[in-house]
Design a protein around this motif. Structure first.
Motif, PDB file in Angstrom:
ATOM      1  N   ALA A   1       0.851  -1.198   0.000  1.00 44.54           N
ATOM      2  CA  ALA A   1       0.000   0.000   0.000  1.00 44.54           C
ATOM      3  C   ALA A   1       0.883   1.243   0.000  1.00 44.54           C
ATOM      4  O   ALA A   1       1.661   1.458   0.928  1.00 44.54           O
ATOM      5  CB  ALA A   1      -0.925   0.000   1.213  1.00 44.54           C
TER       6      ALA A   1
ATOM      7  N   ILE B   1       0.291   4.325   0.599  1.00 45.32           N
ATOM      8  CA  ILE B   1       0.084   5.306   1.666  1.00 45.32           C
ATOM      9  C   ILE B   1       0.897   4.955   2.907  1.00 45.32           C
ATOM     10  O   ILE B   1       1.102   5.819   3.765  1.00 45.32           O
ATOM     11  CB  ILE B   1      -1.421   5.457   1.999  1.00 45.32           C
ATOM     12  CG1 ILE B   1      -1.674   6.689   2.875  1.00 45.32           C
ATOM     13  CG2 ILE B   1      -1.969   4.210   2.659  1.00 45.32           C
ATOM     14  CD1 ILE B   1      -1.288   8.005   2.226  1.00 45.32           C
TER      15      ILE B   1
ATOM     16  N   PHE C   1      -3.245   5.223 -10.788  1.00 45.08           N
ATOM     17  CA  PHE C   1      -2.395   4.941  -9.630  1.00 45.08           C
ATOM     18  C   PHE C   1      -2.985   5.552  -8.361  1.00 45.08           C
ATOM     19  O   PHE C   1      -3.128   4.904  -7.331  1.00 45.08           O
ATOM     20  CB  PHE C   1      -0.985   5.472  -9.880  1.00 45.08           C
ATOM     21  CG  PHE C   1      -0.075   5.364  -8.702  1.00 45.08           C
ATOM     22  CD1 PHE C   1       0.169   6.468  -7.890  1.00 45.08           C
ATOM     23  CD2 PHE C   1       0.515   4.154  -8.379  1.00 45.08           C
ATOM     24  CE1 PHE C   1       1.000   6.357  -6.783  1.00 45.08           C
ATOM     25  CE2 PHE C   1       1.350   4.048  -7.267  1.00 45.08           C
ATOM     26  CZ  PHE C   1       1.588   5.147  -6.468  1.00 45.08           C
TER      27      PHE C   1
ATOM     28  N   ALA D   1      -6.004   6.744  -7.682  1.00 44.45           N
ATOM     29  CA  ALA D   1      -7.315   6.237  -7.276  1.00 44.45           C
ATOM     30  C   ALA D   1      -7.159   4.892  -6.580  1.00 44.45           C
ATOM     31  O   ALA D   1      -7.861   4.586  -5.605  1.00 44.45           O
ATOM     32  CB  ALA D   1      -8.229   6.092  -8.488  1.00 44.45           C
ATOM     33  N   HIS D   2      -6.207   4.100  -7.049  1.00 42.65           N
ATOM     34  CA  HIS D   2      -5.968   2.784  -6.439  1.00 42.65           C
ATOM     35  C   HIS D   2      -5.362   2.938  -5.054  1.00 42.65           C
ATOM     36  O   HIS D   2      -5.610   2.150  -4.149  1.00 42.65           O
ATOM     37  CB  HIS D   2      -5.032   1.989  -7.350  1.00 42.65           C
ATOM     38  CG  HIS D   2      -4.819   0.580  -6.905  1.00 42.65           C
ATOM     39  ND1 HIS D   2      -3.628  -0.071  -7.034  1.00 42.65           N
ATOM     40  CD2 HIS D   2      -5.655  -0.323  -6.344  1.00 42.65           C
ATOM     41  CE1 HIS D   2      -3.730  -1.297  -6.564  1.00 42.65           C
ATOM     42  NE2 HIS D   2      -4.954  -1.490  -6.134  1.00 42.65           N
ATOM     43  N   GLU D   3      -4.523   3.960  -4.887  1.00 42.01           N
ATOM     44  CA  GLU D   3      -3.753   4.080  -3.645  1.00 42.01           C
ATOM     45  C   GLU D   3      -4.357   5.036  -2.627  1.00 42.01           C
ATOM     46  O   GLU D   3      -3.914   5.053  -1.480  1.00 42.01           O
ATOM     47  CB  GLU D   3      -2.315   4.519  -3.970  1.00 42.01           C
ATOM     48  CG  GLU D   3      -1.545   3.530  -4.831  1.00 42.01           C
ATOM     49  CD  GLU D   3      -1.254   2.207  -4.113  1.00 42.01           C
ATOM     50  OE1 GLU D   3      -1.444   2.119  -2.885  1.00 42.01           O
ATOM     51  OE2 GLU D   3      -0.826   1.261  -4.801  1.00 42.01           O
ATOM     52  N   SER D   4      -5.332   5.852  -3.029  1.00 45.33           N
ATOM     53  CA  SER D   4      -5.946   6.751  -2.057  1.00 45.33           C
ATOM     54  C   SER D   4      -6.447   5.937  -0.877  1.00 45.33           C
ATOM     55  O   SER D   4      -7.101   4.914  -1.060  1.00 45.33           O
ATOM     56  CB  SER D   4      -7.116   7.489  -2.695  1.00 45.33           C
ATOM     57  OG  SER D   4      -7.872   8.180  -1.699  1.00 45.33           O
ATOM     58  N   CYS D   5      -6.133   6.374   0.327  1.00 42.15           N
ATOM     59  CA  CYS D   5      -6.501   5.554   1.480  1.00 42.15           C
ATOM     60  C   CYS D   5      -8.009   5.602   1.718  1.00 42.15           C
ATOM     61  O   CYS D   5      -8.547   4.728   2.383  1.00 42.15           O
ATOM     62  CB  CYS D   5      -5.745   6.000   2.722  1.00 42.15           C
ATOM     63  SG  CYS D   5      -6.466   7.400   3.592  1.00 42.15           S
TER      64      CYS D   5
END
Lengths: 165, 541, 451
Positions: C170, C172, C348, C350-354
């Motif tokens: 992840a 974040i 990227f 959108a996938h990684e936003s917590c």
């Protein structure tokens, strides 16, 4: 009610407990525990979550909350003996990463994140694997496959590989 | 004292009051919109709806310097010299964007959503949102997910404020709710096989700012704009949680907690929240009935006649014993004692049966459910003490009757559930006159000479005193079914008072004539008054 | 240009360079022994402050200054967290340091822990670096065996344990409070600040989070001295008292459309053009660069005309980029559609936003969906205005979000639309001749499995 056989083996529990002195509380063992179980079983089923929670003194929902955040642990069935992460971030995408993923999935007849019916191979998109000097690249278990093309990737992924640590 | 400047207006807050900017602004009459903040939960500042402009005013020079960027009001302490701006262009734009963001993926459910009319997303949209939709169109309706016996979840309506998850972790301590996944795919869920099933579960519905979490008990029963509400007190146990009774056309639809920092803060337990159905039970005792002899059936008696005939029967019987139910108000208890002593100056006055169940249970957030399942034992004991320093218990009364020291008994109940067994009831079988005033039939009503109805908690007005000696006064919410004179009305008339039953007048009379209830003399604040405060003051003066 | 003799990368290419024997033969651990014997923690803090070392993880905050934020006379424990989560697209320098010279990192960690009085150091290592995991664990074991870790190190009275803690993919978790929450066993939702980690961090104790490359720099400063470090890079502007300068060597990761992708060590301040041409063999296949990412995808884009910007802490900001970031330079040649670039970036983030705070959770999702629709030939010019607005309003800097991931998500959008608007407009008009002018909302594209 038929008692469920335990999914966590005594060895797994021992590995988790061995890490306990490193942290001031039990909750910090959550991610290490998930990895310990995942390394053995190639997934962390719901029953394992219940058992991990019991070992750590947490509610199952608390462990599951953490687990699902990572979008990393398979739960319904084990992933393939080879888990191939195909990078799709910018440096690999600039050198064919998206095409590589699409080709491999098509070749093996699975969708991204899917596992072949024989249980051998899982193909997943990954975000930057940190090997942009060898783009496009694939992380297959513990092996970094560098400068891949659809052909070389196919050949590499046919090889058996040691289980991921 | 500390001075906070809100939208140019100065307000004073206590030097050691710990307020955030939402609370401080509220004192100045400015309501900063917010979803995720709640005074009873940890601060997460994640919804971003409460962003405001803040700054500080230099105490020496008076110069104001503002922060270069917006900050969440919920996480910003209000201190001396804090400047808060709640309605600048920057703030308004920020709110409009947060509203827009929340509505992008919100299902078009208002026409079928229970929360309509009390939904923050709706309210803030009208107050702070923008008129046009700019995002792509994809109308859809929410999926529904069962999360437990009392609560249902409409998954897609959720705005991820996480109040419900925090409640189960911080207040109930049961941690059943969780967030799954990451980013825009996040959802609220339970772990399979571990439903939301704790004694405080219904509170998450109050906390949910939108219609994602719903009470199964209330779902689709009534539109909120049709309901009126009264400030009441829960009658389920001696905690005496403050509530609102919400009703329409004399039908109760739901109970909600009413904020009371001295009692229940913001919460009530499920037993209290859902424990109102009994007052609409069709098997309630309705109308007054009198049995000429033990072998004849009950005949109904007009209420106007009850006043005189009941008195006559009891007078004729002789020695009277009265059970003053801890479900009655202080006012009703006092009037009953007065009526009883006017019939038999030696009448034995006892506290009615005190239902007990389990142990007192305190939750991690501090909320306590009491094992004593009645709202006014302390109040009733206090009233009886005004008439007889020997405050007798229910067991005392039963022994007294068994030993043959009474010829008549007046047993008041109003308990929501069965409370007396055949054995105990049999103690009253040989009395010349047995008056039973209760909600439901029981082995005791089967023996009654006079069977009278009781009021349900929402049909009562008056004062209860909780386990911590806090007296709370409340209004009547709904009228009882036709044919029922609540206890208060009957006793008022039996005392010969004119006009409609006025609980306030009775309360004042009690306050004026006793030290223990002196605190009830004036206006009672909505959160009640500690009866002992006045007594402490009087012992030190 | 004179090639810089690698210091941080001195072990690359050296046989068995990752062993303790090799490290010591190059002078390693001698500085540690000397400083533990002769100096106090405050001396190490002063040394690092004086060197002008700025954190190499992306924020560029003065390392020594950050250490001074710890409360004085705290009873402890104090924690040192090493951010080895390296997930910023284009970045791989930490990987090389951990694989090829783990002892350099470890010596830096021990010195930093001594300086900050930390009793435990956790290396939060991303899952995707199994080789680093093995190399680091072996090196840690060697360090314990040699008496550089554990109780009462070399009789100094200072004790330290280093533990590896593994992430799970992840991004974040590279944010310092996201890392802390993940280490504590929770979902990695960054914390609101204040309180800052130096006051209340890991397990609610005072905590410092430092990057792997920063640790390597600490070891080299201890070995070669403050003056040496300050002799490299870009000195502080004498006219600007707030400019901390850009001192020291920097590892630049060069990838994308260049002949020789790789990690190159040069003094801070090399320009993108110099890096590409003199180290990277130039843009590949004889092509021209269309755009270059200066420091990891979060930093945005420089145009070809902006490639003479020095890549120090101040440079990229002057051409509208977010900053130097991780100094990961990614070259995009003229054949790449800017729409594809921005789609990759939005996908990227959108996938990684917590998912914790509204503007980032919804903004990253909304921007991805707009890019999907544009790519699919159903874009509108209006979408560019909406994207620009998201780019300008989403982030920690305007105050709308809790952490800087949102700023990183916003900057590529902001730069791409501003600097390449013409290309976007051409693409939209060309691919959606019937609908590019529509301003009313349009039906959403049905996307199957966009993540």
């Amino acid at each position: 009610m038929i008692a469920q056989p335990k999914i966590l083996t005594p060895e797994m529990v021992a590995k988790i407990e061995a890490l306990a002195p490193r942290y001031p509380n039990r909750r910090a063992l959550t991610l290490p525990a998930l990895h310990i179980v995942n390394a053995e079983l190639r997934h962390v089923p719901l029953q394992a979550v219940v058992e991990i929670a019991a070992v750590l003194g947490l509610a199952p929902a608390e462990v599951q909350d953490t687990l699902t955040f990572y979008q990393f642990f398979h739960q319904e069935r084990p992933h393939g003996k080879v888990r191939a992460f195909v990078c799709r971030s910018i440096s690999c995408a600039l050198r064919g990463g998206d095409h590589l993923l699409e080709h491999l999935c098509h070749k093996h007849g699975i969708d991204p994140y899917g596992t072949t019916p024989d249980g051998e191979l899982t193909i997943e998109p990954a975000e930057c694997l940190g090997a942009c000097d060898f783009a496009p690249c694939i992380l297959a278990n513990d092996d970094l496959l560098k400068n891949m093309t659809p052909e070389t990737a196919e050949a590499e992924l046919k090889k058996p590989r040691a289980r991921a640590t | 004292m500390a001075t906070v400047i809100v939208d140019g207006k100065e307000i004073e807050i206590g030097a050691d009051e710990r307020l955030n900017c939402i609370e401080a602004a509220r004192l100045a009459g400015a309501e900063i919109p917010h979803y995720c903040w709640h005074p009873g939960l940890s601060v997460v500042a994640s919804c971003r709806m409460c962003l405001v402009e803040t700054g500080t005013r230099d105490a020496a020079t008076g110069k104001i310097s503002m922060m270069p960027k917006l900050v969440p009001a919920c996480q910003t302490p209000a201190k001396d010299g804090t400047v808060i701006v709640t309605e600048s262009q920057l703030v308004k734009e920020s709110r409009a964007r947060v509203e827009e963001a929340l509505l992008i993926d919100h299902p078009i459910d208002c026409p079928i959503c229970d929360k309509a009319g009390e939904c923050l997303l709706q309210d803030y949209h009208f107050q702070h949102g923008q008129a046009e939709r700019r995002a792509d169109l994809h109308p859809f309706t929410s999926r529904r997910r069962d999360v437990g016996p009392t609560v249902t979840l409409f998954v897609d309506r959720c705005i991820m404020c996480t109040r419900c998850v925090r409640f189960t972790r911080e207040v109930s301590g049961t941690s059943e709710l969780m967030v799954t996944s990451r980013g825009a795919k996040e959802e609220i869920d339970i772990f399979p096989g571990h439903p939301l099933d704790n004694k405080l579960s219904g509170n998450v519905v109050d906390l949910c700012p939108v219609g994602a979490l719903g009470d199964k008990d209330f779902l689709y029963q009534q539109r909120v704009w049709f309901m009126k509400r009264e400030a009441n007190v829960c009658g389920g146990c001696s905690a005496g949680c403050s509530i609102h009774t919400e009703h329409n056309q004399d039908t109760v639809y739901r109970l909600k907690p009413r904020e009371n920092p001295h009692v229940n803060k913001w919460w009530i337990c499920d037993d209290g929240r859902y424990g109102w159905h009994h007052i609409h039970d069709a098997s309630r005792i309705v109308g007054a009935g009198r049995r000429a002899s033990s072998s004849t059936p009950l005949e109904s008696v007009e209420w106007a006649d009850v006043i005189t005939r009941l008195r006559a029967d009891l007078k004729a019987a002789g020695r009277l014993a009265v059970a003053v139910s801890p479900m009655l108000t202080v006012e009703e208890a006092w009037m009953l004692c007065a009526v009883a002593r006017s019939i038999d100056p030696q009448a034995l006055l006892a506290v009615g049966h005190v239902p007990q169940a389990g142990e007192d249970e305190t939750f991690p957030g501090g909320f306590t459910i009491r094992a004593e399942k009645c709202p006014n034992r302390l109040g009733v004991e206090g009233v009886i003490a005004l008439f007889d320093p020997a405050v007798r218990s229910w067991n005392d009364l039963v022994s007294h009757v068994r030993a043959g020291h009474a010829d008549a008994a007046w047993i008041t109940g109003a308990y929501p559930a069965a409370w007396i067994d055949d054995d105990t009831a049999a103690a009253f079988a040989d009395l010349k006159c047995l008056v039973v005033q209760d909600l439901f039939d029981s082995p005791l009503t089967a023996l009654a000479t006079w069977k009278l109805p009781a009021a349900g908690f929402a049909e009562r007005a008056g004062t209860w005193v909780n386990v911590a000696h806090r007296a709370q006064s409340f209004e009547q919410a709904v009228r009882p079914p036709a044919g029922i004179w609540p206890e208060g009305r009957l006793y008022w008339n039996m005392l010969g008072r004119r006009g409609l039953y006025d609980p306030t007048a009775v309360r004042r009379q009690i306050a004026d004539s006793s030290a223990s209830f002196a605190a009830l003399a004036g206006e009672i604040p909505a959160t009640g008054v500690d009866l002992r405060i006045h007594q402490l003051a009087s012992t030190t003066s | 240009m004179q090639p810089f003799t690698p210091v941080l990368l001195e072990a690359v290419g050296v046989a068995d360079g990752q062993t303790i024997a090799s490290y010591k033969s190059r002078g390693g651990y001698a500085p540690l022994e000397r400083l533990l014997a002769e100096k106090q923690p405050i001396d190490i803090v002063e040394m690092v402050k004086a060197s002008g070392l700025r954190g190499r993880g992306g924020a560029g905050f003065s390392t020594g200054l950050k250490w001074t934020f710890l409360p004085k006379d705290h009873p402890g424990p104090i924690y040192l967290c090493i951010n080895a989560d390296e997930s910023e697209p284009g970045t791989f320098n930490n990987r090389i340091l951990m694989e090829d010279d783990p002892h350099q990192v470890i010596e830096g960690i021990i010195l930093s822990a001594f300086a900050t009085r930390a009793s435990t150091a956790y290396i939060y290592l991303r899952y995707e670096y199994p080789q680093s995991w093995n190399r680091l664990q072996t090196a840690i074991d060697e360090a314990y065996a040699a008496g550089y870790l554990g109780k009462n190190i070399r009789g100094s009275g200072f004790s330290l344990d280093i533990y590896l803690h593994r992430g799970a993919a992840a991004y974040i978790c590279g944010e310092e409070t996201g890392l802390i929450e993940s280490l504590e066993g929770k979902r990695a939702w960054p914390r609101i600040k204040p309180p800052f980690p130096a006051i209340e961090g890991l397990f609610r104790k005072p905590t410092v989070v430092n990057n792997i490359e920063t640790m390597a720099c600490v070891a080299q400063i201890a070995r070669r001295g403050v003056d040496w470090f300050r002799s490299i890079g870009v000195p502080a502007d004498p006219n600007n008292p707030r400019d901390p300068g850009s001192y020291g060597p920097k590892l630049y990761c060069l990838s994308g459309h260049v002949e020789r992708p790789g990690c190159y060590e040069t003094p801070l301040g090399i320009t993108a053009r110099q890096l590409i041409n003199e180290y990277g063999g130039g843009v590949w296949k004889g092509r021209r660069a269309k755009a270059v990412i200066p420091g990891g995808i979060s930093m945005g884009l420089m145009t070809e005309a902006e490639l003479d910007t020095p890549l120090d802490f101040a440079g990229p900001g002057k051409v509208g980029c977010l900053g130097l970031g991780t100094a990961a330079v990614v070259v995009i040649d003229e054949t790449v559609s800017i729409v594809d670039f921005l789609h990759n970036s939005c996908r990227f983030f959108a996938h990684e936003s917590c998912g914790q705070c509204t503007p980032c959770r919804e903004g990253t999702s909304w921007s991805l969906r707009m890019l999907e629709r544009i790519k699919a030939g159903k874009g509108r010019l209006r979408d560019l205005d909406l994207l620009a607005e998201i780019g300008n309003t989403m982030g920690m800097m305007p105050g709308s979000t809790i952490c800087g991931l949102a700023d990183g998500a916003a900057w590529p959008i902001k730069n791409a639309i501003k600097k390449f608007r013409g290309e976007f407009e051409d693409y939209i008009k060309r691919t959606n001749p019937q609908g590019w002018m529509v301003t009313d909302p349009v039906p959403a594209l049905q996307i199957v499995g966009s993540h």
